[in-house]
Write an enzyme that holds these catalytic residues in place. Structure first.
Site, short mmCIF file in Angstrom:
data_model
loop_
_atom_site.label_atom_id
_atom_site.label_comp_id
_atom_site.label_asym_id
_atom_site.label_seq_id
_atom_site.Cartn_x
_atom_site.Cartn_y
_atom_site.Cartn_z
N ASP A 1 57.28 8.99 3.37
CA ASP A 1 58.07 10.23 1.97
C ASP A 1 59.15 9.42 1.97
O ASP A 1 59.70 10.36 3.71
CB ASP A 1 57.24 11.12 2.16
CG ASP A 1 57.81 11.72 1.21
OD1 ASP A 1 58.81 11.97 0.44
OD2 ASP A 1 56.53 12.05 -0.32
N GLY B 1 50.26 18.74 -9.71
CA GLY B 1 51.57 18.55 -8.94
C GLY B 1 52.31 17.10 -9.26
O GLY B 1 53.12 16.59 -8.00
N GLN B 2 51.93 16.12 -9.51
CA GLN B 2 52.23 14.71 -9.32
C GLN B 2 53.48 14.57 -9.80
O GLN B 2 53.42 14.92 -10.99
CB GLN B 2 50.31 14.27 -10.66
CG GLN B 2 51.45 12.75 -10.05
CD GLN B 2 50.28 12.01 -10.89
OE1 GLN B 2 49.06 12.04 -11.00
NE2 GLN B 2 50.30 10.43 -10.24
N HIS C 1 48.63 7.92 -5.72
CA HIS C 1 48.61 8.09 -4.38
C HIS C 1 48.91 9.16 -3.36
O HIS C 1 47.96 10.07 -3.95
CB HIS C 1 50.89 8.11 -3.98
CG HIS C 1 51.46 9.65 -4.44
ND1 HIS C 1 51.07 9.70 -6.27
CD2 HIS C 1 51.62 10.49 -4.14
CE1 HIS C 1 52.14 10.31 -6.20
NE2 HIS C 1 52.69 10.69 -5.51
N LEU C 2 48.21 9.50 -2.33
CA LEU C 2 47.49 9.82 -1.24
C LEU C 2 48.41 10.01 -0.29
O LEU C 2 49.27 9.44 0.33
CB LEU C 2 46.84 9.53 -0.50
CG LEU C 2 44.67 9.74 -1.20
CD1 LEU C 2 45.19 7.82 -2.24
CD2 LEU C 2 44.00 9.93 -0.29
N HIS C 3 49.07 11.87 -0.46
CA HIS C 3 49.60 11.96 1.02
C HIS C 3 49.28 12.52 2.11
O HIS C 3 48.18 12.88 2.18
CB HIS C 3 50.45 13.07 0.15
CG HIS C 3 51.00 13.11 -0.75
ND1 HIS C 3 52.34 13.43 -1.19
CD2 HIS C 3 50.59 13.42 -2.16
CE1 HIS C 3 53.16 13.40 -2.04
NE2 HIS C 3 52.25 13.49 -2.89
N ASN D 1 47.31 14.64 -5.81
CA ASN D 1 47.72 15.32 -6.76
C ASN D 1 47.76 15.39 -7.55
O ASN D 1 47.74 13.44 -7.99
CB ASN D 1 49.25 15.52 -6.88
CG ASN D 1 49.32 16.50 -5.53
OD1 ASN D 1 48.95 17.38 -5.28
ND2 ASN D 1 50.84 15.86 -4.98
#
Length: 113
Positions: free
Chosen positions: A30, A92-93, A99-101, A86
């Site tokens: 990120d 919060g997207q 996508h995965l954090h 999210n």
């Protein structure tokens, strides 16, 4: 679906610090990390958000979680990590490509915020 920044990263139109890639998924650091390790794992198939996935995406969604596990091992996150997904603006997207954090390498508090 609009042409997102993640689609451009998949096509290599925008540079990214890619840490993992296979036929179905891409993992990259990120640019605004919230932990010492903050990696985004995305499907190459453009799914805007989890609420728009369907039964045909079941295997892909499982693959994404196993990809997170592989990357966590690769990043030496044996003490633990958090996975965040999210969905929607209120969730919060900000980029509408699922996508995965993967967050780790520091203690993570609960609740997250």
């Amino acid at each position: 679906m609009s042409d997102t920044i993640f689609a451009k990263i998949i096509r290599r139109e925008i540079p990214a610090d890619i840490v993992y890639e296979d036929d179905l998924a891409l993992g990259f650091r990120d640019v605004n990390p919230q932990a010492p390790v903050h990696i985004l794992v995305i499907p190459k198939k453009p799914i805007p958000m989890l609420s728009e996935a369907d039964d045909a995406d079941q295997a892909l969604l499982g693959h994404l979680l196993l990809t997170v596990k592989k990357i966590a091992q690769q990043e030496n996150l044996a003490k633990g990590y958090r996975v965040v997904l999210n969905t929607g603006e209120d969730g919060g997207q900000t980029v509408f490509h699922l996508h995965l954090h993967l967050l780790g390498d520091r203690p993570l508090a609960w609740p997250p915020g």
